[in-house]
Scaffold this active site. Sequence first.
Site, PDB file in Angstrom:
ATOM      1  N   TYR A 162       0.678   4.200   6.371  1.00 36.95           N
ATOM      2  CA  TYR A 162       1.707   3.402   5.711  1.00 36.95           C
ATOM      3  C   TYR A 162       1.688   3.620   4.203  1.00 36.95           C
ATOM      4  CZ  TYR A 162      -1.695  -0.015   3.937  1.00 36.95           C
ATOM      5  OH  TYR A 162      -2.715  -0.613   3.258  1.00 36.95           O
ATOM      6  N   LYS A 206      -4.389   6.263   4.144  1.00 35.35           N
ATOM      7  CA  LYS A 206      -3.820   4.910   4.134  1.00 35.35           C
ATOM      8  C   LYS A 206      -3.415   4.547   5.565  1.00 35.35           C
ATOM      9  CE  LYS A 206      -1.019   2.078   0.981  1.00 35.35           C
ATOM     10  NZ  LYS A 206      -2.000   1.046   0.659  1.00 35.35           N
ATOM     11  N   GLU A 237     -14.158  -0.742  -3.623  1.00 39.24           N
ATOM     12  CA  GLU A 237     -12.844  -1.165  -4.140  1.00 39.24           C
ATOM     13  C   GLU A 237     -12.557  -2.558  -3.594  1.00 39.24           C
ATOM     14  OE1 GLU A 237      -9.712   1.381  -2.568  1.00 39.24           O
ATOM     15  OE2 GLU A 237     -10.826   1.638  -0.711  1.00 39.24           O
ATOM     16  N   LEU A 242      -9.367   4.487  -1.329  1.00 36.10           N
ATOM     17  CA  LEU A 242      -7.979   4.964  -1.337  1.00 36.10           C
ATOM     18  C   LEU A 242      -7.666   5.557  -2.711  1.00 36.10           C
ATOM     19  CD1 LEU A 242      -5.293   4.779   0.391  1.00 36.10           C
ATOM     20  CD2 LEU A 242      -4.691   2.915  -1.150  1.00 36.10           C
TER      21      LEU A 242
HETATM   22  N1  PLP Z   1      -7.405   0.108  -2.255  1.00 30.84           N
HETATM   23  C1  PLP Z   1      -6.980  -0.390  -1.081  1.00 30.84           C
HETATM   24  C2  PLP Z   1      -7.937  -0.543   0.032  1.00 30.84           C
HETATM   25  C3  PLP Z   1      -5.639  -0.781  -0.925  1.00 30.84           C
HETATM   26  O1  PLP Z   1      -5.211  -1.285   0.230  1.00 30.84           O
HETATM   27  C4  PLP Z   1      -4.757  -0.658  -2.036  1.00 30.84           C
HETATM   28  C5  PLP Z   1      -3.372  -1.053  -1.933  1.00 30.84           C
HETATM   29  O2  PLP Z   1      -2.908  -1.598  -0.985  1.00 30.84           O
HETATM   30  C6  PLP Z   1      -5.252  -0.142  -3.236  1.00 30.84           C
HETATM   31  C7  PLP Z   1      -6.579   0.257  -3.308  1.00 30.84           C
HETATM   32  C8  PLP Z   1      -4.353   0.033  -4.409  1.00 30.84           C
HETATM   33  O3  PLP Z   1      -3.525   1.143  -4.164  1.00 30.84           O
HETATM   34  P1  PLP Z   1      -2.153   1.301  -4.915  1.00 30.84           P
HETATM   35  O4  PLP Z   1      -2.458   1.250  -6.371  1.00 30.84           O
HETATM   36  O5  PLP Z   1      -1.671   2.653  -4.507  1.00 30.84           O
HETATM   37  O6  PLP Z   1      -1.276   0.188  -4.490  1.00 30.84           O
END
Ligand code: PLP
Length: 277
Positions: free
Chosen positions: A32, A144, A177, A201
């Site tokens: 996603y 993701k 994270e 991610l």
């Molecule tokens: N880390 C995880 C596990 C996430 O689910 C998300 C966003 O949903 C992020 C980091 C932040 O990613 P982004 O900056 O691309 O929204």
Amino acid sequence: MKIVMIQDKFFDPSRVDDIYFDRGLYFGDGVYEVLRSYKGKIFALDDHLARFERSMKEISILGLDINKVRERVEGAFAKAAIPDAKIYFHVTRGSGPRGHSWDDEMKPNFFLTVSELDDSSEIKEKGVAVSLYPDLRWKRCDIKSLNLLANVLANQDAVKKGCFEAILVNDDGYITEGSSSAFFSINDGKLITTPLAKNILPSITRKYVLKAAKTIGLEVIEKLLRPEEVKAFEETFIGVTTRDIVPVVEFDGVTIGNGMVGKLTKSFIDTFEIFTS
Ligand code: PLP
């Protein structure tokens, strides 16, 4: 298949919508994206599409053309006419009888929503509290994936503790994270964040935070941190597409700095605003 029961009702299997046999439901077999717009303009669309294409490739979902995805995202966004919108979409491998392996001919299922974004102004002004939770996830968090059970459990635990986000700590005692955000600390005039690897991610917000650090003139250090180190740091914040930068003023029950949004975090928020306007 002889019987299908949904809640308390029996259905003729041949008349049940295919979506009930979606591998996303059975296995979380899909990937996603979440993106957003600022004042009528989608932010970082190319970055999100590139990440989505990579996620699909990594799990061998090959039947969806990324240009088609771009068309759908842009079309739905235009139709929704929401200037500050959250755009969510996913693709699953497809629908079929439940079995772990799949048939390469399977047709992917695509799903997308556009909605109003939650207001972030108060949390940006006051900052939020975060709690800690063990990182129970699999070894490919760079994808993701729709499998978010470990993230969901972590975030629910945070909410139960009156916190905004759960910061995940791996088996070696290091922060990876947030349950749905990237994590950043500032100490001694340096920005510190987890290095990109298969255990986190590749956050799009992270990419722009690093760009902002350059603009602000802050050195960036990519290294793993233990929660105890962070507790003594001057500033911390999380980054996520739907809210960009959210200051963290309480970390695992410990006040960060003087408990107010830090000066450098504020600079990151201001610089981000320039990127998105
Ligand atoms: N880390 C995880 C596990 C996430 O689910 C998300 C966003 O949903 C992020 C980091 C932040 O990613 P982004 O900056 O691309 O929204």
